[in-house]
Motif scaffolding. Structure first.
Motif, PDB file in Angstrom:
ATOM      1  N   PRO A   1       0.836  -1.213   0.000  1.00 34.70           N
ATOM      2  CA  PRO A   1       0.000   0.000   0.000  1.00 34.70           C
ATOM      3  C   PRO A   1       0.867   1.258   0.000  1.00 34.70           C
TER       4      PRO A   1
ATOM      5  N   SER B   1      -4.919   4.289  -5.878  1.00 38.81           N
ATOM      6  CA  SER B   1      -5.394   3.744  -4.605  1.00 38.81           C
ATOM      7  C   SER B   1      -5.753   2.263  -4.693  1.00 38.81           C
TER       8      SER B   1
ATOM      9  N   HIS C   1      -2.473  -1.616  -4.720  1.00 37.70           N
ATOM     10  CA  HIS C   1      -1.954  -2.585  -3.758  1.00 37.70           C
ATOM     11  C   HIS C   1      -2.820  -3.826  -3.636  1.00 37.70           C
TER      12      HIS C   1
END
Length: 490
Positions: free
Chosen positions: A240, A388, A391
């Motif tokens: 992330p 966003s 990940h």
């Protein structure tokens, strides 16, 4: 009158005598400049007659020399022929012929096999006789020693019997033993597979039951293959906020690059696998290499697609094509250098799975249509552009995109869409996928207001069923899912 005739006759005789003196080599003789009664043509004729005589002599010498050469050649040819016959006799018979010349016969020459048949037979007979004599001598020696050895130790078996037993081993029940061995191996293999793959629950459908007769679908190995792909996506995972180590590159710059690569993929008519693999290479490289400069980001993007196209395409574009799409901002040498750098940083491994591989499996488990498949691909591609969503594992993106596609096109609830069969084959529950589904719904709702519309424009193609313009994407069901706020890294 008589006086004139005599004078003319004397002049002719004098002329003949002078010519004779000249031909004999007397230099003091003088020819008249012009003879009476003879013309210049007659003098040249005499000279020509002399030259013709010399030419006849030369031709005769040549003829004699030619005859001698032919005679010598004939003798040499005969000698060579005799020598060849001598050598050929050695080859054909295998023995050195005593006579240098083999007299020709009306019978055609024998082949090597026919001519050596008698010699071979004699050699074989001689060898058999020697072996038989040696065996008899050995048997006699053993018979002489046998009583003495038995008297010393009667319980021990003789050496000869042991040799006979070893020389002729007998396989007891070979067919049955091999059959039992094969059956045992099969039973052990089946039991091992049962341990690795327990039987399906009662509420789960076996989607591979009808593929046993199709070798291309690999029903025997398909579960192991997807289990291995799951291990690979965990091994090569994207963290992330993986751009936190970059001092210049941001999520918006990454989104701009990937949106531009969608256009490049469309211009080069590359397969979707190439685009998915390209995004994976870019994220893995940006995660491994910190402080990538702004002017190098586009080079990383085109080099990643160059690598992916060589990995996935049948006919990959040339490096010059990728240089051209960058408006010659980079050279071929720059692309090759970046290619070496990327492969070194990734450990020369491009085995990270892509979402499309899992999506095909999940669509099969859901018995989805081609429209479901195209809409799910549209959701996955939109997620790849969004930083966003980078990940999430490829299998998670594929499962969430398909769940949302089934939900929008079937008019069912999410609980009804995500059946136990889907949970079993995807290994994700609805509770796990729910936040990912809502993020994808928010991206879909905001795509018209976004400046990254390459994916949206590509899925307006009739070949992809124009899924980006479906009326279901404008209904309240999708709006309700998009209302739930989600954490982003932009």
């Amino acid at each position: 009158m008589e006086i004139q005739v005599r004078r003319q006759q004397r002049l002719v005789n004098l002329h003949d005598q002078e010519n004779a003196n000249v031909f004999k080599g007397k230099s003091n003789a003088i020819l008249p400049i012009k003879r009476q009664g003879l013309s210049a043509r007659g003098a040249l004729g005499d000279l020509n007659t002399n030259a013709q005589a010399q030419r006849d002599i030369a031709i005769g010498k040549v003829a004699v020399a030619t005859a001698e050469y032919e005679k010598k050649a004939t003798l040499n040819r005969a000698t060579i022929k005799s020598n060849y016959s001598h050598v050929r006799s050695k080859i054909d018979t295998g023995l050195a012929a005593a006579k240098p010349i083999i007299q020709p016969s009306s019978r055609p020459p024998l082949r090597r096999e026919e001519s050596t048949a008698g010699l071979a037979a004699k050699a074989i007979a001689r060898t058999k006789a020697v072996l038989k004599e040696t065996q008899q001598n050995k048997t006699n020696d053993e018979n002489i020693l046998k009583p003495r050895k038995q008297s010393q130790d009667s319980k021990k078996p003789s050496r000869l019997s042991a040799v006979k037993e070893d020389s002729k081993p007998v396989l007891k029940e070979p067919t049955e033993s091999l059959g039992k061995l094969k059956l045992a191996e099969t039973v052990n293999k089946d039991s091992q597979l049962e341990k690795e793959h327990p039987p399906l629950p009662s509420d789960v459908e076996d989607i591979d039951a009808g593929d046993n007769n199709s070798p291309l679908l690999m029903s025997c190995y398909i579960k192991d293959i997807y289990h291995y792909l799951t291990e690979l996506e965990l091994k090569y995972a994207i963290e992330p906020d993986h751009l936190r180590k970059q001092s210049v590159i941001t999520g918006k710059m990454r989104a701009t690059l990937i949106d531009w690569l969608v256009e490049v993929q469309r211009q080069f008519s590359l397969v979707l696998e190439t685009f998915h693999l390209t995004v994976g290479i870019i994220d893995r490289y940006l995660q491994a290499v910190p402080n990538v400069q702004r002017n190098q980001l586009q080079l990383v993007g085109v080099t990643a697609m160059f690598l992916a196209s060589k990995y996935e395409e049948i006919y990959a574009p040339e490096v010059g094509d990728f240089v051209y799409v960058t408006d010659n901002a980079y050279s071929k040498a720059d692309v090759f250098q970046c290619e070496r750098d990327i492969m070194a940083k990734l450990g020369f491994c491009l085995a990270r799975p892509i979402p499309l591989s899992f999506l095909r499996r999940f669509v099969k488990a859901a018995h989805g249509t081609s429209k479901n498949h195209h809409l799910a691909k549209y959701f996955v591609d939109l997620s790849l552009v969004e930083y966003s969503m980078a990940h999430y594992r490829p299998s998670e993106l594929a499962a969430a995109a398909l769940c949302l596609s089934l939900y929008l096109l079937s008019r069912k609830t999410l609980e009804e869409v995500w059946t136990p069969t889907m949970t079993y084959y995807s290994e994700y529950t609805l509770e796990h996928l729910d936040p990912i589904i809502r993020k994808i719904a928010k991206i879909v709702v905001n795509v018209k207001n976004s400046k990254y519309k390459s994916v949206y424009n590509r899925y307006l193609d009739p070949k992809l069923a124009k899924v980006s313009a479906l009326p279901e994407l404008k209904e309240e069901a999708l709006q309700e899912l998009a209302k739930i706020p989600s954490t982003t890294y932009l």
